[in-house]
Scaffold this active site. Sequence first.
Site, PDB file in Angstrom:
ATOM      1  N   SER A   1      -4.838 -15.020 -84.552  1.00 42.11           N
ATOM      2  CA  SER A   1      -3.815 -15.783 -85.092  1.00 42.11           C
ATOM      3  C   SER A   1      -4.357 -17.100 -85.894  1.00 42.11           C
ATOM      4  CB  SER A   1      -2.815 -16.434 -83.999  1.00 42.11           C
ATOM      5  OG  SER A   1      -2.423 -15.359 -83.281  1.00 42.11           O
TER       6      SER A   1
HETATM    7  N1  SAH Z   1      -4.148 -13.870 -78.826  1.00 45.16           N
HETATM    8  C1  SAH Z   1      -4.904 -13.037 -79.749  1.00 45.16           C
HETATM    9  C2  SAH Z   1      -3.872 -12.736 -80.747  1.00 45.16           C
HETATM   10  C3  SAH Z   1      -3.737 -11.232 -80.954  1.00 45.16           C
HETATM   11  S1  SAH Z   1      -2.503 -10.551 -81.965  1.00 45.16           S
HETATM   12  C4  SAH Z   1      -6.027 -13.798 -80.255  1.00 45.16           C
HETATM   13  O1  SAH Z   1      -6.244 -14.910 -79.909  1.00 45.16           O
HETATM   14  O2  SAH Z   1      -6.751 -13.122 -80.738  1.00 45.16           O
HETATM   15  C5  SAH Z   1      -1.405  -9.707 -80.862  1.00 45.16           C
HETATM   16  C6  SAH Z   1      -2.075  -8.822 -79.652  1.00 45.16           C
HETATM   17  O3  SAH Z   1      -1.000  -8.419 -78.683  1.00 45.16           O
HETATM   18  C7  SAH Z   1      -2.494  -7.638 -80.386  1.00 45.16           C
HETATM   19  O4  SAH Z   1      -3.898  -7.354 -79.925  1.00 45.16           O
HETATM   20  C8  SAH Z   1      -1.774  -6.414 -79.837  1.00 45.16           C
HETATM   21  O5  SAH Z   1      -2.404  -5.328 -79.451  1.00 45.16           O
HETATM   22  C9  SAH Z   1      -0.892  -6.887 -78.512  1.00 45.16           C
HETATM   23  N2  SAH Z   1       0.016  -6.396 -77.979  1.00 45.16           N
HETATM   24  C10 SAH Z   1       1.181  -5.992 -78.554  1.00 45.16           C
HETATM   25  N3  SAH Z   1       2.055  -5.624 -77.643  1.00 45.16           N
HETATM   26  C11 SAH Z   1       1.362  -5.799 -76.520  1.00 45.16           C
HETATM   27  C12 SAH Z   1       1.932  -5.333 -75.148  1.00 45.16           C
HETATM   28  N4  SAH Z   1       3.133  -4.883 -74.995  1.00 45.16           N
HETATM   29  N5  SAH Z   1       1.116  -5.593 -74.161  1.00 45.16           N
HETATM   30  C13 SAH Z   1       0.108  -6.225 -74.277  1.00 45.16           C
HETATM   31  N6  SAH Z   1      -0.744  -6.475 -75.571  1.00 45.16           N
HETATM   32  C14 SAH Z   1       0.431  -6.309 -76.489  1.00 45.16           C
END
Ligand code: SAH
Length: 210
Positions: free
Chosen positions: A60
């Site tokens: 993000s």
């Molecule tokens: N916090 C992260 C942002 C990642 S974007 C950072 O600092 O880089 C959101 C993430 O949520 C993605 O990697 C995606 O694969 C994950 N995601 C989506 N649905 C999910 C679920 N049901 N359970 C766990 N992770 C999930």
Amino acid sequence: MSYQKQRNQLINLLIREGIINNQVLEAIKKIPRHHFVPKEYLKEAYENHPLPIGKGQTISQPYTVAFMLEALELKPGQKVLEIGTGSGYNAALIAELIKPGKLYTAEIYQTLIKKAKSILKKYSNIKVIKTDGSQGYQKEAPYDRIISTAAGPEIPKPWLAQLKEEGLIIAPIGTRFNQIVIKAKKIKNKLKKQELGYFQFVPLKGEYGY
Ligand code: SAH
């Protein structure tokens, strides 16, 4: 320019954009965001926009990360659940803000988990779990705080059940293309919700996602 200098510039930008929580700013000053971005984006590691991390997912934008962490009101000793480990950057910041408290962070993609685990192994208070975080993580419940970095259609029921009384949830909620970050407080087993602002997130998958 050194990475530390770039981080200091980013801090100044976040302050100009309205971030005031000193602990959050200090954590961003300390955690090397460039460790969490793919090599080809190293030059952009401290720019204020999201970056691809593989599997169609993103790390993000720094402002969004800071905004959500400020809203989450983290304190040392808390137990926190993060949904969406992604690069692991947000996890590292949370771990810094709650130590000696413990963070459980859920991710569905094995390749992202592998990468995040190898970077996060020096943080003793983070556990990365391969699970559908839309169902929470019952095993370690209840949590003081739950934060989602992926946007779903509504706050999944298991998150409410796995949250402590007076606990907080910060999560983007809405359609696939238009989402509002919600701050929800558990009071007498119900969520008291507040809308904080519009942002763009990747979709939450799984049982309670899209
Ligand atoms: N916090 C992260 C942002 C990642 S974007 C950072 O600092 O880089 C959101 C993430 O949520 C993605 O990697 C995606 O694969 C994950 N995601 C989506 N649905 C999910 C679920 N049901 N359970 C766990 N992770 C999930």
